[in-house]
Scaffold this active site. Structure first.
Site, PDB file in Angstrom:
ATOM      1  N   ASP A 409       0.828  -1.273   0.042  1.00  0.00           N
ATOM      2  CA  ASP A 409      -0.153  -0.049  -0.033  1.00  0.00           C
ATOM      3  C   ASP A 409       0.997   1.119  -0.281  1.00  0.00           C
ATOM      4  O   ASP A 409       1.804   1.341   0.559  1.00  0.00           O
ATOM      5  CB  ASP A 409      -0.888   0.092   1.321  1.00  0.00           C
ATOM      6  N   GLU A 462       0.905  -0.382  -5.168  1.00  0.00           N
ATOM      7  CA  GLU A 462      -0.013   0.715  -5.382  1.00  0.00           C
ATOM      8  C   GLU A 462       0.748   1.989  -5.420  1.00  0.00           C
ATOM      9  O   GLU A 462       1.227   2.466  -4.411  1.00  0.00           O
ATOM     10  CB  GLU A 462      -0.954   0.686  -4.037  1.00  0.00           C
TER      11      GLU A 462
END
Length: 740
Positions: A409, A462
């Protein structure tokens, strides 16, 4: 309580024991040789009387303190003796003295940890069942170099930090203590006294394997898992899985809001496994991506504010329940990817923030150590022990839970020192740039180690910027990720689809621009949770027009996604066109599937998944330009694009019409002088469409668009069609629509 005059008469070591600030309690407590006899000493604040052995000698209280001692015969006293003590109520307690056991952690373990390269550090630090000289107990260890004293506290000692102080292992900053006879299942924390200020902090175990259900925050001693895995065949095949050239279709989901039980509570990992796997298989997805199930205190963080980097959240069951979840997925041919958050951590008092009273895991300077937008702290990636903590966490999930990948993330926030910061609110690196050199080194180490230790496992970034070579090997200067999310394509296509079709011809470049960079990285095409929250609307709500147009727009969008270069990711609820935004506090709106339109979108996604996975031309060269060629990218006037997808031996033709106007007698050039037939049409009646399309299509020797042959088609409105050379091929269950 010892008065100040008595305390002043004690030796410095005794004073530090009484004041609970001794860094090496073994220097005072336990067994010590005196001439030909042994001296036994213990510190028991609640004791009225203490004996060595049930009928042994009564120990003498020292100077009115809670320190007790006596001399014993070495030959007649057990090496690891038992102390019996009586409290003020007259109740007798007993324990084997933990201060008779030598250090358990090896110097090599401590060396590797200090170097940041102990890949199994989760087996060293934390709380682990352990046996010494035939005596079972729990070995506790934690890292806190700026502590003056650390104690293990729990329900086994009344949460009294004076009872079980730990020993520090030299300059390593690691503290350890073996406590005999403790059992798995007990609650514990670390009580940490800061050396500089004397402040005391009560902390959960950073390496804890299980935690209390929020809002409680204690760690739970866990036994080593005896779970019997049944996925050996899956793991063996995964090692040689050529993921670059295989289909990958990911169902992203939040375990707490996919479905709820009859009372509105969470499903257990085991119950979730059965319901979810059956559904995902029927919808044709190859993988499940779990939003973080690492332990976290705040439901509203969706798991992205992690405090337990080595523990599945107790909201849904035990660690073995989670093992069952993954095992069941594997036995049914479904891979599992975990959303993992090494970019930041929350400020909760029981967590990592100022763990030993100093900025230990984070930076002291908020210009380096704080995400002010998120209210979280940033890891100090340049500190070996912090890097090892994170690397150990990643490897732990892959080893202990057999996960098939990690989605990392917020990578962009790690790469840039000035991420979401105003001028003057960040500190340049040593070269004066905005690159976070320590984070870059960490990410490269992460990818190198994961790929070495677990061949076939994916690490997906990401990453929302144009940082170069995110998915290129580290030895060529890349970051080494397997894939990265294509945020640019996702943004452009959603902006385009949000336009009224009458205006789309002005924005045609948003359909085509992505192909300029589509093969610079290994891209995943994501319609993720981030696109259906915070006022952005659901995927269906983003589409313009009346009900028919909104559903047709969504169907053609999904058709483009599944035929465009890149692997696929779709967030739960999007597959059946949920009308409202995602809400983490409730289940998805499953009753919508009683509507034919919503059921039709689910049918469409299922058929697209099966078409994608059965048609190698749609996936074999997702990351290479040889797998794609334009037929026509310039028909902005009619908002139509067409392209070819290829593998080494076959191809398909894709034509997408982004207006609500049917296009009859629409001619396109085709690669080969063969017949074609529709193998997919998003306007099929079973998907909620009008069933306008084409049967077998004859190729004509009419040069068109620079090709020697062409075909004439009927293009349904707001729809996409996929054509394959006439041959046995995949066909949607509901059949292929024909001309009307």
């Amino acid at each position: 309580m010892t008065d100040s005059s008595t305390l002043a008469e004690l030796s410095p070591d005794f004073q530090r024991i009484v004041e609970a600030r001794h860094h090496d309690p073994f220097a005072v407590l336990g067994r010590h040789r005196r001439d030909n006899r042994d001296l036994i000493r213990a510190f028991l604040p609640q004791a009225e009387e203490v004996r060595v052995g049930s009928a042994g000698r009564v120990m003498e209280r020292i100077a009115g303190t809670a320190i007790f001692e006596c001399e014993v015969e070495a030959e007649t006293t057990d090496l690891h003796y038992r102390l019996y003590w009586t409290d003020q109520t007259g109740q007798t307690h007993s324990f084997i003295d933990p201060y008779t056991f030598p250090p358990r952690l090896s110097d090599f373990d401590l060396y590797l940890f200090g170097e940041g390269r102990h890949w199994n550090i989760y087996r060293v630090l934390g709380a682990h069942p352990h046996s010494v000289d035939g005596i079972d107990g729990i070995l506790f260890a934690t890292w806190a170099p700026n502590a003056e004293r650390i104690s293990v506290v729990g329900e086994f000692n009344g949460w009294d930090g004076r009872r079980h102080p730990m020993r520090v292992r030299g300059a390593s900053g690691v503290w350890e203590l073996f406590i005999p006879e403790l059992q798995p299942g007990l609650l514990y924390k670390f009580e940490i006294r800061n050396r500089a200020h004397g402040t005391i902090h009560l902390k959960s175990d950073p390496y804890g394997r299980q935690f209390e259900l929020r809002p409680n925050t204690a760690s739970i001693i866990t036994r080593e898992s005896g779970y019997a895995w049944n996925d050996a065949d899956w793991l063996a095949q995964r090692k040689d899985w050529p993921w670059l050239h295989r289909p990958l279709s990911v169902y992203e989901m939040h375990a707490g809001s996919w479905k709820r039980d009859l009372e509105g509570g969470y499903l257990n990992y085991r119950d979730l496994a059965h319901e979810l796997v059956d559904y995902v298989k029927s919808a044709g997805f190859s993988h499940i991506e779990l939003m973080p199930v690492t332990e976290h205190p705040l439901d509203a963080s969706w798991g992205y504010q992690t405090t337990g980097y080595f523990a599945p959240t107790s909201r849904f069951g035990t660690p073995d329940d989670f093992r069952y979840f993954v095992d069941h997925c594997h036995r049914n041919g479904i891979g599992v990817i975990l959303d993992w958050v090494p970019a930041h951590f929350p400020k909760d008092a029981h967590g990592l923030a100022r763990f030993d009273g100093t900025a230990l895991y984070e930076h002291e300077d908020p210009r380096l150590g704080e995400h002010r937008d998120w209210g979280t702290l940033i890891y100090n990636y340049g500190r070996n022990e912090v890097k090892n903590f994170l690397l150990g966490s990643a490897l732990f999930w892959l080893e202990e839970f057999h996960l098939d990948g990690l989605r990392v993330d917020a990578v962009a926030s790690m790469l840039y020192l000035d991420y979401s910061r105003q001028p003057g609110d960040w500190i340049p690196n040593k070269y004066g740039g905005n690159e976070n050199l320590e984070a870059i080194a960490f990410l490269r180490d992460l990818n190198t180690v994961v790929h070495q230790q677990f061949p076939g496992v994916l690490v997906i970034a990401e990453e929302s910027t144009a940082w170069p070579q995110v998915t290129r090997p580290t030895w060529t200067g890349g970051l080494g990720f397997s894939m990265k999310w294509n945020m640019g394509w996702m943004h452009d296509i959603l902006v385009y689809m949000g336009k009224d079709p009458v205006h789309r011809h002005y924005h045609h470049d948003q359909l085509t621009f992505g192909l300029l960079y589509a093969f610079t990285e290994n891209f995943v095409l994501p319609f993720s949770h981030d696109e259906v929250v915070h006022g952005k609307g659901s995927m269906l709500a983003k589409m313009p027009g009346d009900e028919w147009r909104r559903f047709a727009n969504l169907r053609v969008l999904y058709t483009m996604m599944f035929t465009y270069p890149g692997k696929k990711l779709l967030f739960m609820g999007c597959e059946f066109a949920q009308t409202g935004e995602w809400n983490h506090t409730t289940a998805l709106d499953w009753p919508l599937l009683e509507s034919n339109l919503h059921k039709g979108v689910l049918h469409l996604v299922s058929d697209l998944n099966r078409l994608y996975q059965s048609t190698s031309a749609l996936y074999a060269y997702d990351f290479e330009s040889q797998g794609f060629e334009w037929i026509d990218s310039h028909d902005a006037a009619q908002s139509v694009i067409s392209y070819v997808r290829r593998d080494d031996d076959s191809h398909v033709v894709v034509v997408l019409n982004f207006t609500p106007v049917p296009r009859h007698n629409y001619r396109i050039g085709v690669p080969e002088p063969v017949g074609y037939r529709e193998v997919f049409n998003s306007d099929a009646e079973c998907y909620g469409g009008a069933n306008l399309g084409n049967w077998e299509i004859k190729t004509e020797s009419v040069e068109w668009m620079g090709r020697a042959q062409s075909v004439v088609l009927t293009l349904p409105p707001l729809a996409g069609i996929v054509l394959a050379p006439v041959a046995p091929s995949a066909t949607p269950d509901c059949g292929t629509p024909g001309d009307e």
